[in-house]
Structure formats: structure tokens, C-alpha cells
Design a protein around this motif. Structure first.
Motif, mmCIF file in Angstrom:
data_model
loop_
_atom_site.group_PDB
_atom_site.id
_atom_site.type_symbol
_atom_site.label_atom_id
_atom_site.label_comp_id
_atom_site.label_asym_id
_atom_site.label_seq_id
_atom_site.Cartn_x
_atom_site.Cartn_y
_atom_site.Cartn_z
ATOM 1 N N ILE B 285 0.842 -1.203 0.000
ATOM 2 C CA ILE B 285 0.000 0.000 0.000
ATOM 3 C C ILE B 285 0.877 1.253 0.000
ATOM 4 O O ILE B 285 0.548 2.243 -0.653
ATOM 5 C CB ILE B 285 -0.955 -0.030 1.214
ATOM 6 N N LEU B 288 1.719 2.660 -3.186
ATOM 7 C CA LEU B 288 0.643 3.461 -3.789
ATOM 8 C C LEU B 288 0.542 4.845 -3.156
ATOM 9 O O LEU B 288 0.526 5.859 -3.854
ATOM 10 C CB LEU B 288 -0.713 2.765 -3.563
ATOM 11 N N VAL B 289 0.458 4.855 -1.825
ATOM 12 C CA VAL B 289 0.088 6.101 -1.141
ATOM 13 C C VAL B 289 1.289 6.884 -0.615
ATOM 14 O O VAL B 289 1.120 7.993 -0.117
ATOM 15 C CB VAL B 289 -0.902 5.824 0.019
ATOM 16 N N ASN B 293 2.392 6.837 5.018
ATOM 17 C CA ASN B 293 0.948 7.069 4.946
ATOM 18 C C ASN B 293 0.142 5.812 5.269
ATOM 19 O O ASN B 293 -1.073 5.796 5.052
ATOM 20 C CB ASN B 293 0.551 7.575 3.558
#
Lengths: 226, 411
Positions: B285, B288-289, B293
Motif C-alpha cells: 500500500i 501506492l500512497v 501514509n
């Protein structure tokens, strides 16, 4: 009827055996919201299904989601919050009773597509009691861009798990949600004298089940913590 | 058979390890070696003893060397005699003073009163009489004086180094071929950890670059791991986010060992994500972020509004709070806060205009003044207001240094 079931039925017919009745669907377990009034009227949030909480700004959507997170983390379940707009306030949530050490917070910085992928990965990873997807500040035109196929995929992904997927938005976007709750604001409670000692005490909300069966609204009050 | 080296002037342990990995450090100046297997290599005990003496002399040690069938007898012979001493019978230790046995002071005093001053004198005492008068400790000392002993060697193993490295003939500039090299090193490293029943709580990866610089990455999983696949995936995701700035010429992977996690899942405890799986999911993740985060929020010890930090692997607290509580009012923060124009009527806000927000103030509460960290460069001093606008939305405004901001909304 699915192809596999038809094939099995054919086998029973060929053997001259009575076709067994299809297995009854297991009743879904539910997760309490932590608000007695809402639990009495709605009966909690179903596990292994999508629940949608929607309403305009200041309609109590986030309060209901935070209350769910507090109830789940109090029950020692690990929860995840996919925050599309990075609007979660940990201090306010902790004051309400959310155990932050049992919460995984994904800050997507306003990217709805990242929120979708993150939620997908979290559900696939498993082990969560509740996965919240907060699209509360996302513009409806952006949130409506999420394809129906994506929501159906989420429904299939979450179905075999004990997790409840809760989507929060301004409007209803998820047609395949098992439970839809519409939120409304009834009144704001102030105390003191205007211009002198005024204090925000709390807000009275109203939650109404719109799916699967429309229910009478349940009212509850959210007080300012501390 | 055991050989003991006793002496001053040079590290005895280093001398002992030159002959066998089975070495007991009896004291800083005394080491015992198991020489049973050395007979195949060096010959009979006499030759082994001579080889040890020669090596010790070369390292600047003036050794006393004892050879015996048990470690204690070897130690006493090495400490009591100069040169090489073979303990074949108990009588060989006879002339040594009883002080070498390090008896407790009261036993030493009793022995002195009895006129027992040597191993020979103690060994000649009848065992039942010693047991009646001196107890189990006296019996033990008598056995040692007779040159008897049945304790096994307690070898001190040197701390293992969990590090694997590889130098490449050609520089690797893509992550995919680098992953193959990392996979090989990680497999070797994790096998080494597994052999010793350990796991890695930290993995340090050093990439020697063509530009003669070093690119270092460290992985700290939430729990000690020893699964090479998990480490490889975490490393791949980490290197995707932080790729080496130049082609790679050498790879070194080092692990900091720790006891592996032993976790018994309770029958009635709710399911939680597997730490290894969760770490992988969060790493994916984060691609992606962005880094920092994804994780658990933690509140720092400050009153600064909106302060938090993201942590991984915070230990869950045991929470025994009430099952149902009154719901609290949740707050949705705008990050960053939206600059606003606020028209005042008297001392109260009357109208608010900000990005996506416009309305007349229906009700307002404030100002609530808060300040802090004024002793640092990052101090804050602000007046907060809770306002309900004409569209029914509740906002929190604040004014800092004459500028207005909308911090978020109550929802």
C-alpha cells in the motif's frame, strides 16, 4: 442456478436419488455499532458484506463510523480505515474510545483510485474485523466513477471473511451493499449565552435503514468528547 | 580426553580455538579443549600436548598444560604444574595444595585444622566420614582431589555472524536481476538462522555501487522473521521506492538475530492479521500512497491541535472499557486547513468564505484560545471557533496571526 449445482442435480437424478435441498445460507453475523439505539433498530452491521453509510456533511456519518471502530477495537478486533481524503482525526477518535493501536490507517491524500486499491489489498490480506472506506469528502462525481464491477468484486472478496466493509459517502454509490444507512442531522445542541459563554455540546442525528428493508429512523446523540 | 591451557601473557582462548571449536573458558586465563577428535589429526595425547605448547609459546604464552580424562582434573593439573602434565591416576594430582580446589572458607579452615593441605591428604580421607562432617560440598571436593569428575565440557561458542555477501563480475542496473541475487543471499541467511533456531529482527542490505558509493537499506519487520520470500518481497518493494542511484557491483545482506515469535492464538480471541502478511500488505500500500501514509496513528505527548505520528507495529493495548458508551462527536480534518475569509459582526464571526465553503454563521461558540511550544520555533497561538453555517454544516475555524482557516467539520 449455478452450473455446478445443475450438474450435481443431474447426478442425483441419474442415480434415482432425491435431490437434496440447497444448503440454507448461513445467517450473517453482525458487528455492534456501539450505539444502543441504533443496534436496537438496525441490529448491527453485517460481517462478510458491504454496509453503506451516506448523508450530507455534518449528518453523523463519521460519528457512526468512529463508533463502529471504537466498538470493534474494544472487542480486540483489528480494524482498517482507508481514508480517501485524509480527513480522519486520531485525537477525536481516541477521545471517543477507538484503540488506535488496533487501527490501521491508510491516508490516500484525495486519490479515490488509491483508496480502492488499498481496500482491495487489505481485504485480500485478511484478519480484519472491520474495514472502513471513507469517501465522505470525495466529490460525488469522482465517487460515482468507481465502476459497479469494482463494488461487486469487493462484495465477493469480503463475503468469505469475517470482516465488515463499511463505505461512507455523501451519496449512495454501492448498489450491492447489504445494508444502507442514510444519515440526517436533527439539531445542534448549544449551551450558554450566545456571544458570551456559548459551547457546542453535541448533535442529534437520525439514522434510517434504506436497504434491505426500510425502517423507522433511529435517533441518537453524539456529544462533544472531553 | 581434555587438555587445559593455563597461562598469562596472551589470549588463552585464541590459542585454544586454534585446535578445536569445542573450548570451555574456565577462567580468563584458563581454557579447556576437547581433544578426543584431535588424535586422528595430530596423533597421541603426547603429540597433541606438545603441539599446543609450541603454538602457545609462539603466541607469547608461558603455558601450563594439563591432559586428563575429565575437564576438572585437566584444569587442576594446568594450574598446579608448569609445562605438560598428564593425569593418568588420581595420585598424579597428589602434591597440589587444596587451595586449588577453591573450597569455601569454612571447609578450608576445617581442613587446615585437620592438617589436610594437599590433594593427596584429602583424597585419602574416607568418603562417609567426609560426607558426615563436611556435607555434599566436601564429597565433591574429595572427588576432585582424587582426579575424578563426570561433568561434560561446557563449550563457549563464538557469536555467529549472520551476513552473506556477493561481489558481481558485471554491474546490475535493473531491480529484477538484483532480486535473483538477493533471493540467493536471503535463502542462505535464513537457512543459517533456521539452523540455530533464530529469526531476524532487522535486515541490513548494503549495495556496493559502480560509483564507489554504498546504498544502504534497512528492514525492521514488526516481528522477527526468517521467511526468505517475505524478506525478498519487502526488499523488492523497498527498492522500488528507493532504487540504488547507480548500477550495483556488490551485495551484502546482514541480519540481526532474535528469538522467533512464539504465539499461541487463544480460542476466544478475535482474529488479527498475521504480522508478516500485514507488513507485506502495508508495504504494497505504501508503494501506492507514499511512505509514512500507512500504519497505526499514535498521539504524541503534546497539546498541539491535530498532532499525530504514524507508527508500524505498535503493541496493542489491553482494553477493558465498557461495552457501550455514548457516541462522541467525530471531527473530519482538512489537511491542510483551508484558508478562509471571515466577516466579523462585533466579536462574533458572521460569514465564512473558503474553498468549497460559503455561508452565513447561524450559531457560533468561541473564541477558545490555545497556545503552546512558544519556547520553540514551531509554537502556535490561536483562537478557535465552532460555527454552524446557514447550510447546516458545523465547522471549526481558527484565527492565527490574523489569518483565518477552516480546520475541519464536525460530522
Amino acid at each position: 442456478m449455478p452450473a455446478a449445482a445443475l450438474q450435481n442435480t443431474g447426478k442425483f437424478h441419474a442415480l434415482g436419488l432425491p435431490v437434496p435441498a440447497p444448503a440454507a445460507r448461513k445467517p450473517a453475523q453482525s458487528l455492534p455499532t456501539g450505539i444502543p439505539e441504533v443496534d436496537r433498530r438496525i441490529g448491527g452491521i453485517p460481517r462478510g458484506a458491504i454496509t453503506e453509510i451516506y448523508g450530507p456533511a455534518s449528518s453523523g456519518r463519521t460519528s457512526l463510523l468512529i463508533s463502529l471502530l471504537a466498538a470493534a477495537t474494544r472487542n480486540q478486533e483489528t480494524c482498517a480505515l482507508v481514508d480517501a481524503d485524509d480527513s480522519f482525526d486520531p485525537a477525536a477518535a481516541a477521545a471517543v474510545g477507538v484503540d488506535l493501536s488496533r487501527l490501521i490507517w491508510i491516508r490516500c491524500g484525495g486519490r479515490v483510485e488509491h483508496a480502492l486499491k488499498a481496500a482491495d489489498l487489505l481485504i485480500e490480506g485478511g484478519g480484519f474485523g472491520l474495514v472502513g472506506m471513507d469517501l465522505g469528502d470525495a466529490l460525488p462525481r469522482e465517487a460515482r466513477r468507481i465502476s459497479l464491477a469494482s463494488w461487486f468484486r469487493f462484495r465477493l472478496a469480503v463475503e468469505p471473511t469475517p470482516a465488515a466493509l463499511v463505505v461512507v459517502g455523501r451519496e449512495s454509490y454501492v448498489s450491492c451493499a447489504a445494508l444502507k444507512l442514510e444519515m440526517r442531522r436533527r439539531k445542534v445542541e448549544w449551551s450558554g449565552v450566545p456571544g458570551c459563554s456559548r459551547l457546542l455540546r453535541g448533535v442529534h442525528w437520525e439514522v434510517e435503514r434504506r436497504k434491505p428493508v426500510r425502517s423507522a429512523p433511529a435517533a441518537f446523540e453524539a456529544r462533544v468528547a472531553g | 580426553m581434555y587438555a587445559c591451557i593455563h597461562g598469562r601473557g596472551a589470549p588463552v582462548l585464541a590459542c585454544a580455538y586454534a585446535f578445536s571449536p569445542l573450548v570451555e573458558e574456565a577462567a580468563p586465563d584458563t581454557a579447556v579443549i576437547d581433544i578426543a577428535a584431535l588424535e586422528l589429526l595430530l596423533g597421541p595425547p603426547e603429540k597433541i600436548a606438545e603441539a599446543i605448547r609450541q603454538h602457545a609459546l609462539q603466541t607469547g604464552l608461558e603455558p601450563g598444560i594439563g591432559i586428563a580424562s575429565n575437564p576438572d582434573a585437566a584444569i587442576h593439573a594446568a594450574r598446579g604444574f608448569m609445562g605438560i602434565t598428564f593425569v593418568r591416576r588420581g595420585e598424579d594430582l597428589g602434591p597440589l595444595p587444596v587451595e586449588l580446589l577453591s573450597p569455601p572458607p569454612e571447609i578450608l579452615e576445617t581442613l587446615d585444622q585437620w592438617g589436610i593441605r594437599t590433594f593427596h591428604g584429602l583424597a585419602n580421607l574416607p568418603e562417609p566420614g567426609v560426607a558426615a562432617r563436611l556435607g555434599p560440598e566436601g564429597v565433591r571436593l574429595r572427588k576432585l582431589a582424587c582426579g575424578e569428575g563426570s561433568r561434560p565440557l561446557d563449550p563457549a561458542y563464538p557469536d555467529p555472524v549472520f551476513e552473506e555477501s556477493l561481489e558481481l563480475e558485471y554491474a546490475v542496473d535493473l531491480l529484477e536481476p538484483l532480486a535473483f541475487i538477493l533471493a540467493r543471499l536471503l535463502n542462505q541467511l535464513c537457512r543459517k538462522l533456521e539452523e540455530r533456531g533464530l529469526a531476524a529482527r532487522e535486515l541490513d542490505v548494503r549495495l556496493g555501487l559502480e560509483s564507489r558509493e554504498e546504498h544502504r537499506r534497512a528492514l525492521r519487520p514488526p516481528v522477527p522473521l526468517r521467511n526468505p520470500r517475505t524478506f525478498l518481497k519487502l526488499l523488492q518493494l523497498d527498492l522500488e521506492r528507493n532504487p540504488p542511484p547507480a548500477p550495483v557491483l556488490a551485495v551484502t545482506v546482514a541480519a540481526r538475530p532474535a528469538r522467533p515469535r512464539v504465539h499461541q492464538q487463544g480460542l476466544f480471541t478475535p482474529l488479527a492479521p498475521e504480522p508478516e502478511k500485514l507488513e507485506l500488505t502495508l508495504a504494497r500500500i505504501e508503494v501506492l500512497v507514499g511512505e509514512g501514509n500507512a500504519g497505526s496513528p499514535e498521539l504524541p505527548d503534546t497539546h498541539r491541535p491535530g498532532a499525530f505520528r504514524m507508527v508500524r507495529n505498535s503493541p496493542p493495548r489491553v482494553c477493558n472499557g465498557p461495552k457501550e458508551t455514548n457516541p462522541g462527536l467525530a471531527f473530519r480534518a482538512f489537511r491542510p486547513a483551508k484558508p478562509a475569509q471571515v466577516r466579523m459582526a462585533g466579536e462574533q464571526p458572521a460569514q465564512v468564505v473558503a474553498q468549497g465553503i460559503r455561508g452565513l454563521v447561524r450559531s457560533a461558540a468561541g473564541p477558545w484560545r490555545s497556545s503552546g511550544d512558544w519556547w520553540t520555533a514551531e509554537g502556535w497561538d490561536r483562537d478557535e471557533w465552532d460555527v454552524e453555517l446557514s447550510d447546516g454544516v458545523l465547522y471549526r475555524l481558527y484565527c492565527e496571526q490574523g489569518r483565518w482557516f477552516v480546520e475541519g467539520s464536525y460530522d
